[in-house]
Write a protein that holds these residues in place. Structure first.
Motif, PDB file in Angstrom:
ATOM      1  N   ASP A   1     102.135  12.387   1.426  1.00 39.06           N
ATOM      2  CA  ASP A   1     102.755  11.924   0.192  1.00 39.06           C
ATOM      3  C   ASP A   1     102.286  12.725  -1.018  1.00 39.06           C
ATOM      4  N   ALA A   2     101.274  13.588  -0.826  1.00 38.84           N
ATOM      5  CA  ALA A   2     100.826  14.462  -1.916  1.00 38.84           C
ATOM      6  C   ALA A   2     101.652  15.740  -2.008  1.00 38.84           C
ATOM      7  N   LEU A   3     102.558  15.943  -1.056  1.00 38.40           N
ATOM      8  CA  LEU A   3     103.353  17.172  -1.039  1.00 38.40           C
ATOM      9  C   LEU A   3     104.535  17.037  -1.994  1.00 38.40           C
ATOM     10  N   THR A   4     104.303  17.300  -3.255  1.00 37.85           N
ATOM     11  CA  THR A   4     105.367  17.258  -4.255  1.00 37.85           C
ATOM     12  C   THR A   4     106.133  18.573  -4.250  1.00 37.85           C
ATOM     13  N   ALA A   5     107.250  18.585  -4.955  1.00 38.11           N
ATOM     14  CA  ALA A   5     108.045  19.809  -5.052  1.00 38.11           C
ATOM     15  C   ALA A   5     107.236  20.926  -5.697  1.00 38.11           C
ATOM     16  N   ASP A   6     106.453  20.600  -6.722  1.00 36.62           N
ATOM     17  CA  ASP A   6     105.639  21.619  -7.392  1.00 36.62           C
ATOM     18  C   ASP A   6     104.570  22.173  -6.455  1.00 36.62           C
ATOM     19  N   LEU A   7     103.921  21.299  -5.699  1.00 33.14           N
ATOM     20  CA  LEU A   7     102.887  21.757  -4.773  1.00 33.14           C
ATOM     21  C   LEU A   7     103.495  22.601  -3.665  1.00 33.14           C
ATOM     22  N   LEU A   8     104.661  22.220  -3.175  1.00 33.95           N
ATOM     23  CA  LEU A   8     105.315  23.002  -2.131  1.00 33.95           C
ATOM     24  C   LEU A   8     105.636  24.411  -2.635  1.00 33.95           C
ATOM     25  N   ARG A   9     106.134  24.506  -3.865  1.00 38.70           N
ATOM     26  CA  ARG A   9     106.402  25.836  -4.430  1.00 38.70           C
ATOM     27  C   ARG A   9     105.115  26.649  -4.521  1.00 38.70           C
ATOM     28  N   GLU A  10     104.022  25.981  -4.885  1.00 41.60           N
ATOM     29  CA  GLU A  10     102.746  26.681  -4.970  1.00 41.60           C
ATOM     30  C   GLU A  10     102.291  27.180  -3.602  1.00 41.60           C
ATOM     31  N   LEU A  11     102.433  26.346  -2.581  1.00 42.56           N
ATOM     32  CA  LEU A  11     102.011  26.738  -1.234  1.00 42.56           C
ATOM     33  C   LEU A  11     102.846  27.891  -0.686  1.00 42.56           C
ATOM     34  N   ARG A  12     104.108  27.952  -1.100  1.00 43.30           N
ATOM     35  CA  ARG A  12     104.990  29.010  -0.605  1.00 43.30           C
ATOM     36  C   ARG A  12     104.875  30.312  -1.396  1.00 43.30           C
ATOM     37  N   ALA A  13     104.093  30.308  -2.462  1.00 38.96           N
ATOM     38  CA  ALA A  13     103.955  31.509  -3.283  1.00 38.96           C
ATOM     39  C   ALA A  13     103.295  32.625  -2.478  1.00 38.96           C
ATOM     40  N   THR A  14     103.665  33.864  -2.789  1.00 38.08           N
ATOM     41  CA  THR A  14     103.091  35.020  -2.111  1.00 38.08           C
ATOM     42  C   THR A  14     101.628  35.172  -2.492  1.00 38.08           C
ATOM     43  N   ARG A  15     100.793  35.441  -1.490  1.00 42.31           N
ATOM     44  CA  ARG A  15      99.358  35.606  -1.673  1.00 42.31           C
ATOM     45  C   ARG A  15      98.901  36.927  -1.063  1.00 42.31           C
ATOM     46  N   PRO A  16      97.722  37.395  -1.455  1.00 45.92           N
ATOM     47  CA  PRO A  16      97.185  38.595  -0.805  1.00 45.92           C
ATOM     48  C   PRO A  16      96.999  38.347   0.689  1.00 45.92           C
ATOM     49  N   TYR A  17      97.412  39.282   1.500  1.00 41.00           N
ATOM     50  CA  TYR A  17      97.212  39.183   2.948  1.00 41.00           C
ATOM     51  C   TYR A  17      95.710  39.316   3.245  1.00 41.00           C
ATOM     52  N   PRO A  18      95.174  38.489   4.183  1.00 42.13           N
ATOM     53  CA  PRO A  18      95.852  37.517   5.043  1.00 42.13           C
ATOM     54  C   PRO A  18      95.641  36.083   4.564  1.00 42.13           C
ATOM     55  N   ALA A  19      96.727  35.355   4.329  1.00 46.67           N
ATOM     56  CA  ALA A  19      96.664  33.915   4.113  1.00 46.67           C
ATOM     57  C   ALA A  19      96.739  33.246   5.482  1.00 46.67           C
ATOM     58  N   LEU A  20      95.812  32.375   5.771  1.00 48.71           N
ATOM     59  CA  LEU A  20      95.687  31.765   7.098  1.00 48.71           C
ATOM     60  C   LEU A  20      96.312  30.381   7.136  1.00 48.71           C
ATOM     61  N   SER A  21      97.144  30.141   8.137  1.00 51.14           N
ATOM     62  CA  SER A  21      97.670  28.801   8.430  1.00 51.14           C
ATOM     63  C   SER A  21      97.242  28.447   9.851  1.00 51.14           C
ATOM     64  N   LEU A  22      96.471  27.392   9.987  1.00 47.30           N
ATOM     65  CA  LEU A  22      96.010  26.937  11.309  1.00 47.30           C
ATOM     66  C   LEU A  22      96.557  25.536  11.529  1.00 47.30           C
ATOM     67  N   THR A  23      97.244  25.339  12.651  1.00 50.73           N
ATOM     68  CA  THR A  23      97.770  24.014  12.987  1.00 50.73           C
ATOM     69  C   THR A  23      97.353  23.645  14.398  1.00 50.73           C
TER      70      THR A  23
END
Length: 371
Positions: free
Chosen positions: A4-26
């Motif tokens: 429920d903390a995943l707001t539209a603004d936060l989602l845009r922030e998470l999808r922003a381009t970052r310096p490689y390597p950005a890590l996603s672990l699931t």
């Protein structure tokens, strides 16, 4: 974080381009013992895999590798198996990390890119059916945010609100003969106008189903002075003291939530029936995938626990043998349903999760098309 903390603004922030390597672990996790005893071991194995891949990556310097591994270690140390849900997501860069516990299974993956992987977060949020509740009294208004599993006060848009204290006015009492009724007093009306204004701003920024709780005169006054209450999908006529605990709010709200879910399911059935009559219906994973990719899906209905692994071939999905895992070339997708849900929401479609078995005749997923 919770979904429920995943707001539209936060989602845009998470999808922003970052310096490689950005890590996603699931990885999938377990809510209860003894199964959750294996989760720390699986996490350590994935961390080791991440370390090996970083060492073998010529684009990653020693300094970057050490900084990213340090953030991952900090994140792992913060993970408490006792708070686990159905999956864990860790997003990390050399400068930060974020931890998400999701009530929806995500596959075991380690992804390095210049953006974070968000599909599992988005799908989990859609499945939880997040909602808001406004508890309202003459002198205070609290906004809550929650899912069927829990609820918490939301400190946003100026909430919680408390009416300004007006000193007694003996001269006014002499003129009118008595103290004014609570819900006809002009100060109360002005306070409710403020509540309405701030509520409309919150809903415009992050739309979610709205429920109202308060005494009948309070709800009637909110209807009279503003417009936000018109969008409410349910109401509970009950007093709303400022110190009402979350568990009590959720308990009182249960019947309204159940009715809201029933109405939502009926609306989905109606939209799918109309789509079949109008020949604008898609059923099954491949048909819905194609419709979403083409931007034609207006509504996507997915069974609650539908997960699938599929191979992408010529922009179509083909089933693969059970136990097949994500391929290095990206053609086999373990979380293809979550990917579809995220793409559908990005394309402006409504996504709803329905009871398991309700779409058996359509491959557990269906869509009403725009054309």
């Amino acid at each position: 974080m919770d979904t429920d903390a995943l707001t539209a603004d936060l989602l845009r922030e998470l999808r922003a381009t970052r310096p490689y390597p950005a890590l996603s672990l699931t990885m999938p996790t377990h809510r209860k013992a003894p199964d959750n005893a294996q989760d720390p071991v699986r996490l350590r194995n994935l961390m080791a895999e991440a370390g090996h891949r970083l060492e073998a990556d010529p684009e990653v310097s020693r300094e970057v590798r050490a900084a990213l591994q340090a953030q991952l270690e900090r994140a792992a140390a913060e993970v408490d198996p006792r708070g686990a849900l159905d999956s864990l997501v860790i997003l990390a860069t050399t400068e930060e990390y974020r931890i998400w516990r999701l009530p929806r299974v995500a596959p075991e993956r380690v992804v390095f890119s210049d953006t974070f992987l968000t599909r599992n977060l988005v799908a989990a949020k859609a499945q939880t059916r997040p909602f808001r509740v406004l508890t309202l009294a003459a002198d205070h208004a609290t906004l809550w945010i929650g899912t069927g599993d829990g609820i918490r006060p939301e400190e946003t848009g100026g909430f919680p609100l408390t009416a300004p204290k007006e000193p007694p006015n003996p001269q006014r009492e002499e003129r009118i003969g008595d103290t004014p009724s609570t819900f006809t007093d002009e100060e109360t009306r002005n306070f409710f106008r403020t509540v309405d204004e701030k509520l409309r701003a919150v809903l415009a920024d992050d739309p979610r189903p709205l429920y109202l709780m308060g005494l009948a005169p309070a709800l009637a006054l909110l209807d009279e002075v503003g417009a936000a209450s018109a969008s409410a999908v349910g109401r509970v006529a009950k007093g709303a003291p400022a110190d009402l605990p979350p568990a009590e709010v959720l308990r009182e709200l249960r019947p309204a939530l159940a009715e809201g879910a029933r109405q939502a399911a009926a609306q989905v059935d109606t939209r799918l029936d109309h789509a079949r009559s109008a020949h604008t219906f898609a059923g099954g994973l491949d048909e819905v995938w194609a419709a979403v990719r083409e931007g034609r899906a207006g509504l996507v209905a997915v069974e609650e626990h539908f997960q699938a692994t599929a191979r992408v071939t010529d922009e179509h999905l083909e089933p693969v043998p059970e136990g097949t895992t994500q391929s290095a070339d990206g053609q086999v997708r373990e979380d293809v349903v979550d990917e579809l849900v995220e793409s559908a929401l990005d394309g402006g479609a409504d996504v709803v999760f329905v009871e398991d078995g309700s779409l058996d005749g359509h491959g557990r997923i269906a869509a009403a098309l725009r054309y």
